[in-house]
Design an enzyme around this catalytic site. Structure first.
Site, short mmCIF file in Angstrom:
data_model
loop_
_atom_site.label_atom_id
_atom_site.label_comp_id
_atom_site.label_asym_id
_atom_site.label_seq_id
_atom_site.Cartn_x
_atom_site.Cartn_y
_atom_site.Cartn_z
N ASN A 8 0.88 -1.17 0.00
CA ASN A 8 0.00 0.00 0.00
C ASN A 8 0.91 1.22 0.00
O ASN A 8 1.45 1.60 1.04
CB ASN A 8 -0.92 -0.01 1.22
CG ASN A 8 -1.92 1.14 1.21
OD1 ASN A 8 -1.86 2.03 0.35
ND2 ASN A 8 -2.84 1.13 2.15
N LYS A 15 3.56 0.90 2.99
CA LYS A 15 3.15 -0.11 3.97
C LYS A 15 3.18 -1.46 3.27
O LYS A 15 2.73 -1.59 2.13
CB LYS A 15 1.74 0.20 4.48
CG LYS A 15 1.22 -0.75 5.54
CD LYS A 15 -0.20 -0.35 5.95
CE LYS A 15 -0.78 -1.30 6.98
NZ LYS A 15 -2.18 -0.96 7.32
N ASP A 146 -9.62 -0.42 -5.02
CA ASP A 146 -10.62 -0.10 -4.00
C ASP A 146 -12.02 -0.02 -4.59
O ASP A 146 -13.01 -0.19 -3.88
CB ASP A 146 -10.31 1.27 -3.37
CG ASP A 146 -9.35 1.17 -2.20
OD1 ASP A 146 -8.66 0.14 -2.11
OD2 ASP A 146 -9.29 2.11 -1.40
N ILE A 207 -14.34 3.13 9.10
CA ILE A 207 -14.17 4.46 9.69
C ILE A 207 -12.74 4.61 10.19
O ILE A 207 -12.36 4.08 11.24
CB ILE A 207 -15.15 4.70 10.85
CG1 ILE A 207 -16.59 4.29 10.45
CG2 ILE A 207 -15.10 6.15 11.29
CD1 ILE A 207 -17.20 5.10 9.34
N MET A 284 -9.11 11.09 15.96
CA MET A 284 -10.22 10.91 16.89
C MET A 284 -9.75 10.88 18.35
O MET A 284 -10.46 11.35 19.25
CB MET A 284 -10.98 9.62 16.55
CG MET A 284 -12.15 9.32 17.48
SD MET A 284 -13.37 10.66 17.58
CE MET A 284 -14.11 10.56 15.94
N ARG A 285 -8.56 10.38 18.61
CA ARG A 285 -8.06 10.35 19.98
C ARG A 285 -7.87 11.77 20.52
O ARG A 285 -8.21 12.06 21.67
CB ARG A 285 -6.74 9.57 20.04
CG ARG A 285 -6.92 8.08 19.77
CD ARG A 285 -5.61 7.40 19.46
NE ARG A 285 -5.05 7.87 18.20
CZ ARG A 285 -4.00 7.31 17.60
NH1 ARG A 285 -3.40 6.27 18.17
NH2 ARG A 285 -3.54 7.79 16.46
N VAL A 332 -10.76 3.99 13.56
CA VAL A 332 -11.75 4.51 14.50
C VAL A 332 -12.81 3.45 14.80
O VAL A 332 -13.17 3.21 15.95
CB VAL A 332 -12.40 5.80 13.96
CG1 VAL A 332 -13.48 6.30 14.92
CG2 VAL A 332 -11.35 6.88 13.75
N GLU A 334 -12.68 0.26 14.76
CA GLU A 334 -12.20 -0.87 15.56
C GLU A 334 -11.82 -0.48 16.99
O GLU A 334 -11.89 -1.31 17.89
CB GLU A 334 -10.97 -1.50 14.89
CG GLU A 334 -11.27 -2.19 13.57
CD GLU A 334 -10.00 -2.64 12.86
OE1 GLU A 334 -9.00 -2.91 13.56
OE2 GLU A 334 -9.99 -2.69 11.62
#
Length: 396
Positions: A8, A15, A146, A207, A284-285, A332, A334
């Protein structure tokens, strides 16, 4: 037994994951970051070890050379030719690529032409393909799109209500993204529920920093939130998702921020979403930490984010005429247990409910209450495994 590597490639990252096939055993995985920048970072994980080195990596070809040399240095392979196949994630396949494809003929040129549909992704994906072709020219190279999973959408779902000529002449339509992830977790959901995939109606929620939601019926994508490009759909980390198109000419006329197409793309793709509303972060954290501290902008960003996701789930409950399960996956989906709870609590009328004792950090599986009619599942995605499987299937 063969060794296959799944790739990726991002604009400044690579990655990877090396598999022993067909056993689907992960031999090693890693990430090369800051390609083209000073102090690039290469991380290799294998046999419970994690090895990291900091060096200057100028381009993707050099990154691939370092990756392959590391595999030999750590005795994961003895020689390059032990790797018999490489699979590359590519975001946009357009209408041209309806399935994973061996890289031969004009395939790579077509991938690069489709960069118009994914300007942030396809050029980097193509750079990864070229780098491996240069260093391992004789192995089977496969591009995995994708968008392929979404080619099953009916025309009523993928067409936009624009004059027909823009579809026939310019191919303006919904293509979607994250298809490899949606396909994988749909299959895993069927295993978890103990039912044939062909009998299920699922809403899969990928997400992460980017995000998309897909309506899956009998294992096929019938609608998805991302559109002509990965900018469409739900609010994301730095992307707007769906907005009123008239906002663009309005801002072009009355501000100095929207003078060129590049300006528009930058603001909508890189400066909006959670980052734009919170003026804090796209992570998000960080948003949850700011919410806990009483930050109004972060709280608003979080509420908008949850709201857009709830609306899309509701939309797909209508498209599917109900659902057997809602599946959360990606960074997010998971890992953010409070986010999952907040999303589901706002749509509980439909018959879904989360058990707080099951809905904890790091959980996988069914997190529903016993009485829930629609199951809520947490399933880690594994796009790399799907890529490796497709390489094995297409090897000559």
């Amino acid at each position: 037994m063969t060794k296959t590597i799944a790739i990726n490639a991002g604009s400044s990252s690579l990655k990877w994951q090396l598999y022993l096939m067909p056993e689907e055993k992960v031999l090693a995985k890693g990430l090369i970051e800051r390609i083209g920048l000073k102090d690039s970072i290469s991380t290799v994980k294998f046999d419970g070890r994690s090895e990291q080195q900091i060096l200057d990596i100028e381009n993707h070809t050099q990154a691939v050379k370092i990756l392959l040399d590391d595999l030999i240095r750590f005795d994961i392979i003895k020689a390059y030719d032990e790797i018999t196949g490489v699979g590359h994630r590519v975001v946009a396949g357009g209408e041209y690529f309806k399935e994973s494809t061996v890289v031969e003929g004009d395939v790579l040129e077509k991938v690069e032409e489709l960069s118009l549909l994914a300007p942030l992704h396809n050029p980097a994906n193509a750079a990864g393909v070229r780098a491996f072709k240069e260093l391992l020219p004789d192995i089977t190279s496969v591009v995995v799109f994708d968008t392929s999973f979404h080619t099953s959408m009916p025309e009523k779902a993928y067409r936009y209500p624009l004059p027909t000529k823009y579809y026939t002449e310019n191919k303006v339509r919904k293509y979607g993204a994250h298809g490899t992830s949606h396909q994988f977790v749909a299959g895993e959901a069927a295993k978890l529920l103990g039912r044939p995939l062909e009998d299920l109606k699922l809403i899969t929620c990928h997400i992460g920093n980017g995000g998309s939601i897909t309506a899956v019926k009998a294992g096929k994508s019938v609608d998805t939130s991302m559109g002509f490009t990965p900018l469409g759909g739900i609010m994301m980390g730095t992307r707007t998702g769906d907005i009123d198109p008239a906002i663009i000419p309005y801002l072009m006329q009355y501000t100095e921020d929207f003078n060129t197409p590049e300006d528009i793309s930058r603001v909508l793709n890189r400066e909006s979403g959670l980052l734009g509303v919170s003026a804090n972060s796209s992570d998000m954290r960080d948003i949850e930490a700011a919410v806990a501290e009483g930050n109004h902008e972060a709280s608003l960003a979080y509420e908008m984010y949850v709201d857009r996701i709830q609306k899309h789930i509701g939309q797909y409950l209508a498209v599917l005429n109900g659902a057997d399960a809602i599946v959360f996956t990606a960074g997010v989906g998971e890992n953010a247990e409070s986010f999952r709870r907040d999303v589901i609590s706002g749509i509980s009328w439909f018959g879904c409910d989360v058990d707080d004792e099951k809905n904890v950090f790091g959980v996988t599986g069914d997190i529903s209450t016993e009485a829930a009619k629609i199951r809520v599942l947490v399933i880690p995605t594994d796009e790399e495994l799907v890529i490796a499987r497709d390489v094995e299937r297409l090897k000559k």
